[in-house]
Design a protein around this motif. Structure first.
Motif, PDB file in Angstrom:
ATOM      1  N   THR A   1       0.816  -1.218   0.000  1.00  9.66           N
ATOM      2  CA  THR A   1       0.000   0.000   0.000  1.00  9.66           C
ATOM      3  C   THR A   1       0.851   1.270   0.000  1.00  9.66           C
ATOM      4  OG1 THR A   1      -0.130   0.067   2.428  1.00  9.66           O
ATOM      5  CG2 THR A   1      -1.812  -1.208   1.253  1.00  9.66           C
ATOM      6  N   ARG A   2       2.148   1.148   0.262  1.00 15.40           N
ATOM      7  CA  ARG A   2       3.013   2.321   0.370  1.00 15.40           C
ATOM      8  C   ARG A   2       3.879   2.559  -0.864  1.00 15.40           C
ATOM      9  NH1 ARG A   2       2.896   3.498   5.978  1.00 15.40           N
ATOM     10  NH2 ARG A   2       0.819   2.794   6.607  1.00 15.40           N
TER      11      ARG A   2
ATOM     12  N   ARG B   1       1.805   3.122  -7.765  1.00 16.61           N
ATOM     13  CA  ARG B   1       0.805   2.281  -8.417  1.00 16.61           C
ATOM     14  C   ARG B   1       1.442   1.303  -9.398  1.00 16.61           C
ATOM     15  NH1 ARG B   1      -4.131   1.001  -6.954  1.00 16.61           N
ATOM     16  NH2 ARG B   1      -4.402   3.195  -6.315  1.00 16.61           N
TER      17      ARG B   1
ATOM     18  N   ARG C   1       3.108  -1.397  -7.460  1.00 20.60           N
ATOM     19  CA  ARG C   1       2.109  -2.175  -6.746  1.00 20.60           C
ATOM     20  C   ARG C   1       1.547  -3.285  -7.617  1.00 20.60           C
ATOM     21  NH1 ARG C   1      -2.506   1.296  -3.974  1.00 20.60           N
ATOM     22  NH2 ARG C   1      -0.581   2.329  -3.285  1.00 20.60           N
TER      23      ARG C   1
ATOM     24  N   TYR D   1      -4.118  -6.739   2.217  1.00 20.86           N
ATOM     25  CA  TYR D   1      -3.891  -5.624   1.283  1.00 20.86           C
ATOM     26  C   TYR D   1      -5.203  -4.901   0.980  1.00 20.86           C
ATOM     27  CZ  TYR D   1      -3.393  -3.285  -3.183  1.00 20.86           C
ATOM     28  OH  TYR D   1      -3.451  -2.362  -4.204  1.00 20.86           O
TER      29      TYR D   1
ATOM     30  N   LEU E   1      -6.023  -2.827   4.094  1.00 25.16           N
ATOM     31  CA  LEU E   1      -5.103  -1.707   4.329  1.00 25.16           C
ATOM     32  C   LEU E   1      -5.185  -0.663   3.226  1.00 25.16           C
ATOM     33  CD1 LEU E   1      -2.018  -3.772   5.527  1.00 25.16           C
ATOM     34  CD2 LEU E   1      -3.369  -2.202   6.926  1.00 25.16           C
ATOM     35  N   GLU E   2      -5.513  -1.101   2.006  1.00 26.23           N
ATOM     36  CA  GLU E   2      -5.541  -0.173   0.878  1.00 26.23           C
ATOM     37  C   GLU E   2      -6.693   0.823   0.996  1.00 26.23           C
ATOM     38  OE1 GLU E   2      -6.103   1.336  -3.170  1.00 26.23           O
ATOM     39  OE2 GLU E   2      -7.524   0.025  -2.122  1.00 26.23           O
ATOM     40  N   ARG E   3      -7.732   0.447   1.765  1.00 23.11           N
ATOM     41  CA  ARG E   3      -8.883   1.336   1.939  1.00 23.11           C
ATOM     42  C   ARG E   3      -8.682   2.348   3.053  1.00 23.11           C
ATOM     43  NH1 ARG E   3     -11.891  -3.572   1.212  1.00 23.11           N
ATOM     44  NH2 ARG E   3     -12.149  -3.710   3.476  1.00 23.11           N
TER      45      ARG E   3
ATOM     46  N   THR F   1      -3.417   2.246  12.529  1.00 21.40           N
ATOM     47  CA  THR F   1      -3.413   1.311  11.403  1.00 21.40           C
ATOM     48  C   THR F   1      -3.894  -0.074  11.806  1.00 21.40           C
ATOM     49  OG1 THR F   1      -1.551   2.539  10.456  1.00 21.40           O
ATOM     50  CG2 THR F   1      -2.010   0.357   9.559  1.00 21.40           C
TER      51      THR F   1
ATOM     52  N   SER G   1      -7.292  -2.465  10.576  1.00 26.84           N
ATOM     53  CA  SER G   1      -7.040  -3.593   9.678  1.00 26.84           C
ATOM     54  C   SER G   1      -7.474  -4.920  10.276  1.00 26.84           C
ATOM     55  CB  SER G   1      -5.547  -3.663   9.333  1.00 26.84           C
ATOM     56  OG  SER G   1      -4.763  -3.862  10.497  1.00 26.84           O
TER      57      SER G   1
END
Length: 304
Positions: free
Chosen positions: A106-107, A110, A113, A192, A195-197, A221, A225
């Motif tokens: 997530t960090r 794009r 990723r 993922y 965490l991506e949301r 965080t 999650s």
């Protein structure tokens, strides 16, 4: 009801009811009916006929001897305990390895990723059996992997504890290791997605208020999650507890997991009622906690 009115009703309700009904039909045909068949076999009596079980006649309609044996025979109790412990350990290691990987996904940018996500799911493009056999080669006594671990062990421990090779094959260690490798993507992907949301503004706000990065992780965080952790844990723990192929190929036959025991009861021993009873108990162990969690999740969501 006239044809025109029926057509208008079907346009409003028919397609939606049909789409909703398909999953229910799938569950009835492919889960409920097979489960009822297995449940019926679990209360049958073993016979030398084909199929090797019977109801009624010289035998009782409901025979609970198989369930009694599960809770009185140490073989089955040890198999259940071994399965649950191995699955739990594999789930914990998948979480410890998968959480940093999912958080790292997530960090990154794009473009990176997408490449990293492809690498996560890349093992699925290879045969499952081929991957297990590859690990069998790696864990052999003369493999480079075993030699590396042996040299590392001998370097770290006193001379009196030195070994010629680290015993890995036919052990619970080998089972857990291969299960972690096999089911790791099932942990990474739900984590993922969860965490991506998350909104990165929350982390920035916490740091602006004086929190350190580690404190931000535990206070912001990690709590957000938890749904991803639970989903990934279920996706790993449930199939790992009933795993058959991995314990058969790399596990210890003297300490079998429950999947191996079910297979042996069906094929070698030809005791279908016993195998069915074990499968029913295993299903209840897996499904009941899941249903309880879903109930409380829905209840807590309704109060929000």
């Amino acid at each position: 009801m006239s044809r025109g009115r029926f057509s208008r009703w079907f346009d409003r309700r028919g397609w939606s009811d049909l789409l909703i009904g398909v999953p229910y039909l799938w569950l009835i045909l492919l889960f409920l009916l097979p489960f009822l068949i297995v449940l019926a076999m679990s209360v049958a009596t073993k016979t030398p006929t084909a199929p090797p079980f019977s109801f009624g006649g010289d035998h009782p309609w409901i025979n609970l001897d198989a369930y009694k044996r599960i809770f009185t025979d140490s073989l089955y109790l040890r198999a259940f305990l071994t399965s649950l412990v191995n699955a739990a350990v594999a789930t914990v290691f998948c979480l410890l390895i998968g959480y940093p990987m999912a958080l790292g996904l997530t960090r990154v940018s794009r473009s990176w990723r997408n490449i990293l996500l492809m690498l996560v799911i890349l093992p699925f493009w290879t045969s499952f059996l081929l991957r297990v056999y590859a690990w069998m080669g790696l864990m052999g006594r003369n493999s480079w992997f075993n030699t590396l671990l042996t040299d590392t062990w001998n370097f770290l421990v006193p001379i009196d504890w030195a070994v010629r090779s680290v015993p890995m094959m036919n052990s619970n260690f080998a089972v857990v290791l291969v299960m972690v490798y096999t089911y790791l993507p099932f942990m990474i992907l739900p984590l993922y997605a969860s965490l991506e949301r998350l909104d990165p503004v929350l982390d920035e706000a916490a740091m602006d208020l004086g929190s350190r990065p580690l404190q931000v992780f535990f206070d912001v965080t990690l709590p957000q999650s938890i749904p991803g952790i639970i989903a990934g844990g279920m996706l790993v723990f449930i199939p790992a507890a009933g795993e058959l192929v991995i314990p058969t190929l790399v596990g210890n036959a003297g300490s079998p997991m429950i999947g191996r025991l079910i297979s042996d009861e069906f094929s070698s021993v030809q005791d279908w009622p016993m195998a069915s009873a074990i499968a029913v108990v295993l299903l209840l162990i897996m499904v009941v906690p899941t249903m309880i969690y879903s109930h409380y999740q829905a209840k807590s969501g309704a109060h929000k």
